[in-house]
Write a protein that holds these residues in place. Structure first.
Motif, PDB file in Angstrom:
ATOM      1  N   GLY A   1       6.234   8.931  -6.357  1.00 23.07           N
ATOM      2  CA  GLY A   1       5.872  10.309  -6.063  1.00 23.07           C
ATOM      3  C   GLY A   1       5.145  10.507  -4.759  1.00 23.07           C
ATOM      4  O   GLY A   1       4.872  11.653  -4.375  1.00 23.07           O
ATOM      5  N   ALA A   2       4.825   9.449  -4.055  1.00 22.69           N
ATOM      6  CA  ALA A   2       4.109   9.585  -2.793  1.00 22.69           C
ATOM      7  C   ALA A   2       5.062  10.075  -1.704  1.00 22.69           C
ATOM      8  O   ALA A   2       6.228   9.673  -1.668  1.00 22.69           O
ATOM      9  CB  ALA A   2       3.498   8.256  -2.379  1.00 22.69           C
ATOM     10  N   PRO A   3       4.607  10.934  -0.818  1.00 18.97           N
ATOM     11  CA  PRO A   3       5.472  11.396   0.276  1.00 18.97           C
ATOM     12  C   PRO A   3       5.778  10.264   1.241  1.00 18.97           C
ATOM     13  O   PRO A   3       5.122   9.221   1.248  1.00 18.97           O
ATOM     14  CB  PRO A   3       4.633  12.491   0.948  1.00 18.97           C
ATOM     15  CG  PRO A   3       3.223  12.186   0.570  1.00 18.97           C
ATOM     16  CD  PRO A   3       3.285  11.572  -0.784  1.00 18.97           C
ATOM     17  N   VAL A   4       6.787  10.493   2.076  1.00 28.37           N
ATOM     18  CA  VAL A   4       7.244   9.451   3.000  1.00 28.37           C
ATOM     19  C   VAL A   4       6.136   9.016   3.937  1.00 28.37           C
ATOM     20  O   VAL A   4       5.954   7.821   4.196  1.00 28.37           O
ATOM     21  CB  VAL A   4       8.460   9.960   3.806  1.00 28.37           C
ATOM     22  CG1 VAL A   4       8.812   8.967   4.913  1.00 28.37           C
ATOM     23  CG2 VAL A   4       9.657  10.152   2.890  1.00 28.37           C
ATOM     24  N   ASP A   5       5.350   9.961   4.449  1.00 28.67           N
ATOM     25  CA  ASP A   5       4.315   9.581   5.408  1.00 28.67           C
ATOM     26  C   ASP A   5       3.255   8.701   4.755  1.00 28.67           C
ATOM     27  O   ASP A   5       2.695   7.800   5.401  1.00 28.67           O
ATOM     28  CB  ASP A   5       3.683  10.813   6.044  1.00 28.67           C
ATOM     29  CG  ASP A   5       3.123  11.794   5.027  1.00 28.67           C
ATOM     30  OD1 ASP A   5       3.322  11.585   3.816  1.00 28.67           O
ATOM     31  OD2 ASP A   5       2.485  12.775   5.443  1.00 28.67           O
ATOM     32  N   ALA A   6       2.977   8.915   3.456  1.00 29.07           N
ATOM     33  CA  ALA A   6       2.011   8.068   2.750  1.00 29.07           C
ATOM     34  C   ALA A   6       2.554   6.648   2.601  1.00 29.07           C
ATOM     35  O   ALA A   6       1.806   5.673   2.728  1.00 29.07           O
ATOM     36  CB  ALA A   6       1.680   8.654   1.381  1.00 29.07           C
TER      37      ALA A   6
ATOM     38  N   PHE B   1       2.274   4.960   5.936  1.00 28.45           N
ATOM     39  CA  PHE B   1       0.887   4.592   6.207  1.00 28.45           C
ATOM     40  C   PHE B   1       0.490   3.349   5.408  1.00 28.45           C
ATOM     41  O   PHE B   1      -0.207   2.462   5.922  1.00 28.45           O
ATOM     42  CB  PHE B   1      -0.042   5.762   5.868  1.00 28.45           C
ATOM     43  CG  PHE B   1      -1.474   5.528   6.262  1.00 28.45           C
ATOM     44  CD1 PHE B   1      -1.880   5.654   7.573  1.00 28.45           C
ATOM     45  CD2 PHE B   1      -2.419   5.173   5.304  1.00 28.45           C
ATOM     46  CE1 PHE B   1      -3.209   5.431   7.936  1.00 28.45           C
ATOM     47  CE2 PHE B   1      -3.742   4.955   5.651  1.00 28.45           C
ATOM     48  CZ  PHE B   1      -4.137   5.077   6.978  1.00 28.45           C
ATOM     49  N   ALA B   2       0.949   3.277   4.158  1.00 36.37           N
ATOM     50  CA  ALA B   2       0.632   2.109   3.337  1.00 36.37           C
ATOM     51  C   ALA B   2       1.254   0.844   3.930  1.00 36.37           C
ATOM     52  O   ALA B   2       0.601  -0.202   4.029  1.00 36.37           O
ATOM     53  CB  ALA B   2       1.116   2.330   1.907  1.00 36.37           C
ATOM     54  N   GLN B   3       2.527   0.919   4.331  1.00 35.47           N
ATOM     55  CA  GLN B   3       3.188  -0.243   4.915  1.00 35.47           C
ATOM     56  C   GLN B   3       2.593  -0.624   6.259  1.00 35.47           C
ATOM     57  O   GLN B   3       2.646  -1.789   6.663  1.00 35.47           O
ATOM     58  CB  GLN B   3       4.684   0.023   5.074  1.00 35.47           C
ATOM     59  CG  GLN B   3       5.444   0.112   3.769  1.00 35.47           C
ATOM     60  CD  GLN B   3       5.280  -1.143   2.934  1.00 35.47           C
ATOM     61  OE1 GLN B   3       4.397  -1.221   2.095  1.00 35.47           O
ATOM     62  NE2 GLN B   3       6.113  -2.124   3.168  1.00 35.47           N
ATOM     63  N   MET B   4       2.034   0.347   6.961  1.00 32.55           N
ATOM     64  CA  MET B   4       1.448   0.066   8.266  1.00 32.55           C
ATOM     65  C   MET B   4       0.404  -1.044   8.191  1.00 32.55           C
ATOM     66  O   MET B   4       0.252  -1.838   9.114  1.00 32.55           O
ATOM     67  CB  MET B   4       0.809   1.346   8.819  1.00 32.55           C
ATOM     68  CG  MET B   4       0.141   1.208  10.180  1.00 32.55           C
ATOM     69  SD  MET B   4      -0.819   2.679  10.575  1.00 32.55           S
ATOM     70  CE  MET B   4      -2.230   2.445   9.475  1.00 32.55           C
ATOM     71  N   TRP B   5      -0.297  -1.149   7.058  1.00 29.64           N
ATOM     72  CA  TRP B   5      -1.373  -2.126   6.935  1.00 29.64           C
ATOM     73  C   TRP B   5      -0.858  -3.548   6.925  1.00 29.64           C
ATOM     74  O   TRP B   5      -1.577  -4.483   7.307  1.00 29.64           O
ATOM     75  CB  TRP B   5      -2.215  -1.820   5.697  1.00 29.64           C
ATOM     76  CG  TRP B   5      -3.037  -0.595   5.905  1.00 29.64           C
ATOM     77  CD1 TRP B   5      -2.752   0.668   5.468  1.00 29.64           C
ATOM     78  CD2 TRP B   5      -4.243  -0.505   6.648  1.00 29.64           C
ATOM     79  NE1 TRP B   5      -3.714   1.555   5.893  1.00 29.64           N
ATOM     80  CE2 TRP B   5      -4.650   0.859   6.617  1.00 29.64           C
ATOM     81  CE3 TRP B   5      -5.032  -1.426   7.328  1.00 29.64           C
ATOM     82  CZ2 TRP B   5      -5.797   1.299   7.255  1.00 29.64           C
ATOM     83  CZ3 TRP B   5      -6.182  -0.981   7.963  1.00 29.64           C
ATOM     84  CH2 TRP B   5      -6.557   0.357   7.917  1.00 29.64           C
ATOM     85  N   ILE B   6       0.393  -3.742   6.515  1.00 28.76           N
ATOM     86  CA  ILE B   6       0.991  -5.071   6.624  1.00 28.76           C
ATOM     87  C   ILE B   6       1.080  -5.482   8.086  1.00 28.76           C
ATOM     88  O   ILE B   6       0.710  -6.600   8.471  1.00 28.76           O
ATOM     89  CB  ILE B   6       2.390  -5.088   5.990  1.00 28.76           C
ATOM     90  CG1 ILE B   6       2.310  -4.945   4.470  1.00 28.76           C
ATOM     91  CG2 ILE B   6       3.137  -6.367   6.362  1.00 28.76           C
ATOM     92  CD1 ILE B   6       3.657  -4.907   3.793  1.00 28.76           C
TER      93      ILE B   6
ATOM     94  N   GLY C   1      -6.128   2.846  -1.914  1.00 24.29           N
ATOM     95  CA  GLY C   1      -6.980   1.919  -1.176  1.00 24.29           C
ATOM     96  C   GLY C   1      -6.667   0.468  -1.500  1.00 24.29           C
ATOM     97  O   GLY C   1      -6.680  -0.398  -0.615  1.00 24.29           O
ATOM     98  N   LEU C   2      -6.360   0.199  -2.763  1.00 24.08           N
ATOM     99  CA  LEU C   2      -5.997  -1.159  -3.155  1.00 24.08           C
ATOM    100  C   LEU C   2      -4.650  -1.544  -2.560  1.00 24.08           C
ATOM    101  O   LEU C   2      -4.450  -2.696  -2.141  1.00 24.08           O
ATOM    102  CB  LEU C   2      -5.953  -1.271  -4.680  1.00 24.08           C
ATOM    103  CG  LEU C   2      -5.601  -2.651  -5.244  1.00 24.08           C
ATOM    104  CD1 LEU C   2      -6.594  -3.702  -4.765  1.00 24.08           C
ATOM    105  CD2 LEU C   2      -5.551  -2.605  -6.774  1.00 24.08           C
ATOM    106  N   ILE C   3      -3.727  -0.607  -2.503  1.00 20.89           N
ATOM    107  CA  ILE C   3      -2.423  -0.875  -1.887  1.00 20.89           C
ATOM    108  C   ILE C   3      -2.601  -1.236  -0.414  1.00 20.89           C
ATOM    109  O   ILE C   3      -1.996  -2.195   0.087  1.00 20.89           O
ATOM    110  CB  ILE C   3      -1.492   0.343  -2.039  1.00 20.89           C
ATOM    111  CG1 ILE C   3      -1.139   0.556  -3.516  1.00 20.89           C
ATOM    112  CG2 ILE C   3      -0.223   0.165  -1.211  1.00 20.89           C
ATOM    113  CD1 ILE C   3      -0.291   1.780  -3.778  1.00 20.89           C
ATOM    114  N   TYR C   4      -3.465  -0.486   0.289  1.00 26.25           N
ATOM    115  CA  TYR C   4      -3.711  -0.794   1.696  1.00 26.25           C
ATOM    116  C   TYR C   4      -4.276  -2.205   1.849  1.00 26.25           C
ATOM    117  O   TYR C   4      -3.854  -2.973   2.730  1.00 26.25           O
ATOM    118  CB  TYR C   4      -4.690   0.205   2.311  1.00 26.25           C
ATOM    119  CG  TYR C   4      -4.271   1.651   2.220  1.00 26.25           C
ATOM    120  CD1 TYR C   4      -2.932   2.008   2.093  1.00 26.25           C
ATOM    121  CD2 TYR C   4      -5.217   2.677   2.259  1.00 26.25           C
ATOM    122  CE1 TYR C   4      -2.547   3.338   2.011  1.00 26.25           C
ATOM    123  CE2 TYR C   4      -4.850   4.004   2.185  1.00 26.25           C
ATOM    124  CZ  TYR C   4      -3.514   4.332   2.048  1.00 26.25           C
ATOM    125  OH  TYR C   4      -3.143   5.649   1.962  1.00 26.25           O
TER     126      TYR C   4
END
Length: 496
Positions: free
Chosen positions: A44-49, A52-57, A111-114
């Motif tokens: 359910g998270a939007p594409v930009d979220a 942003f989550a993948q960016m932390w990798i 936050g845990l995903i990041y």
């Protein structure tokens, strides 16, 4: 050469095959974990979220390289110590475990995903350096064969996971990395080049790169990241298609290596500039599958770039045996990783501001294309870079211009000794290897050398193999010709 088989005759050894499998498993873990499991997560998270989550990798990856570089300055640091391996395992298995939790319907805080993604990036940096270090200790000089086949195998492992039921896909990622770690631990203890590996505590600065290609490597990283974000935002069908197209790029590198046509860094830059700039310009003006086709071409270029860069780093390190690869390679790997992180950040910000696939991406791609061309024009080398001693092109040219400065007072024996000493210095031969070089250059065989130096047959053959590998020569006659024709300059004469 009668006493030591060349790489062409040896083929793929058992240890090299084991290393290929281990690196392939690591690449499979990377592709499944970084680009596949979270195309549709968090639910359910939007594409930009998600971006942003993948960016932390990809922020974690260059951070990992910087950390390894800093730790490598300490003689006490050992990349393969149990605490380091354990930390890498924890960071790598946390991501598929989180995927299991999401598939099971658990609510995982963003936050845990990041944090988990950042740890995965750190682990990627760790294991990529570790596997390249193992490769540098293999009895082979066909490093493109090793990296190309391993990368291609990783793409196939990714495809196997991607076509499996969704609930099982995190298990593939989990199993891939654990098997890779097991093979890594075994290989680092039993790889056939351990006998003459550089001392683990050595931290001397013997491996330098010129600055000409690093800016373009950064820009290539930006281009590749923009392509990945496009695929990532377009859904699983696009991601699967794009990543499978990395296979021909990897296999091309392996094929060229096996045909003894190694692709150099400057050559790969010429290819990549054309491909990536054309894709950046064409993509905004195409639609649907034609856009995907341009992205797939870039994916071929990405695989080609990655495999050649890995192979070059290993070859460079293997030619300078004073320092382990894990102390030398991180900052070189960091350059492209920083570019990839920058590209993902740019795309994430654009997605947040304008939406996925907004018209703003047309401008971004065109600006990146212009920036890449400008960077290459400003920094692109006109001659081959990265001499064995790390000198710049100008320094190499000056050295070569001082051709064969011979003192009339030197005898033939003194001239021969000076040439052997100059070769040993340039290619950083050990004292024992320098002694054996003199015998080889005189046409002596292994039995004669063994008797004169009072060393075992195995030790003689090991040293001869290392000499041929460092000089990239595969017959004694070629070595004799090489030494006889080796140019001396004033410094070589003065050193006598």
């Amino acid at each position: 050469m009668a006493d030591v088989e060349s790489d062409e005759q040896r083929g793929v050894s058992a240890m090299e095959l084991l290393g290929m499998v281990g690196l392939a498993l690591f690449v499979g873990w990377t592709l499944v974990s970084f680009y596949w499991l979270f195309c549709d997560f968090p639910p359910g998270a939007p594409v930009d979220a998600r971006d942003f989550a993948q960016m932390w990798i990809f922020v974690g990856t260059p951070a990992g390289y910087v950390a390894l570089h800093a730790l490598g300055k300490s003689p006490q640091f050992n990349l393969f110590s149990p605490p380091c391996v354990s930390a890498g395992v924890i960071g790598s298995v946390a991501l598929p475990l989180m995927a299991f939790a999401l598939y099971g319907g658990m609510l995982v805080p963003l936050g845990l995903i990041y944090a988990v993604n950042f740890l995965a990036g750190l682990s990627f940096a760790y294991f990529s350096v570790a596997w390249l270090d193992v490769c540098s200790r293999l009895r082979t000089s066909q490093y493109g064969r090793f990296t190309g086949l391993a990368f291609g195998g990783g793409v196939l492992l990714f495809g196997l996971a991607a076509i499996s039921p969704e609930s099982l896909q995190p298990a593939f990622s989990f199993v891939y990395i654990l098997c890779s770690v097991g093979l890594l631990v075994f290989a680092t203890e039993h790889v056939d080049g351990n006998a003459d590996r550089a001392p683990l505590e050595s931290t001397s600065d013997t491996w330098r790169f010129t600055a000409e290609i690093e800016p373009s490597f950064f820009m290539f990283g930006v281009v590749f990241a923009l392509t990945f974000v496009y695929l990532f935002n377009s859904g699983q069908a696009y991601v699967l298609t794009g990543l499978l197209f990395a296979l021909p790029g990897a296999l091309l590198v392996a094929a060229l290596s096996m045909l003894h046509h190694e692709v150099g860094i400057t050559s790969i830059q010429r290819i990549l500039v054309f491909v990536t700039v054309a894709a950046c310009i064409a993509t905004p003006f195409l639609e649907g599958w034609m856009q995907l086709g341009c992205s797939c071409v870039v994916m071929i270029a990405w695989a080609l770039f990655t495999c050649v860069n890995y192979a070059f780093i290993v070859k460079k390190s293997a030619s300078v045996r004073d320092v382990p690869l894990f102390r030398q390679a991180p900052m070189r790997l960091c350059v492209a990783a920083l570019g990839f992180a920058a590209g993902w950040i740019i795309a994430t910000v654009a997605t947040m501001a304008f939406g996925a696939h907004a018209g703003a991406f047309t401008t971004i791609r065109l600006v990146v294309a212009v920036a890449l061309v400008a960077t290459v024009m400003a920094f692109f080398p006109v001659k081959n870079h990265h001499e064995v001693d790390g000198s710049s092109p100008d320094e190499s040219d000056r050295a070569n211009a001082t051709t064969t400065v011979v003192s009339v007072s030197m005898s033939e024996a003194e001239l021969f000794a000076a040439r052997c000493a100059a070769v040993a210095k340039l290619y950083q031969l050990s004292p024992r290897e320098s002694d054996i070089l003199k015998f080889l250059a005189k046409g002596r065989n292994a039995a004669y050398i063994q008797e004169k130096l009072t060393i075992s047959p195995h030790t003689v053959k090991s040293h001869i193999y290392n000499i041929y590998r460092k000089l990239d020569i595969h017959s004694q006659q070629k070595l004799m010709d090489f030494v006889e024709e080796f140019p001396l300059d004033a410094k070589d004469i003065a050193g006598r």
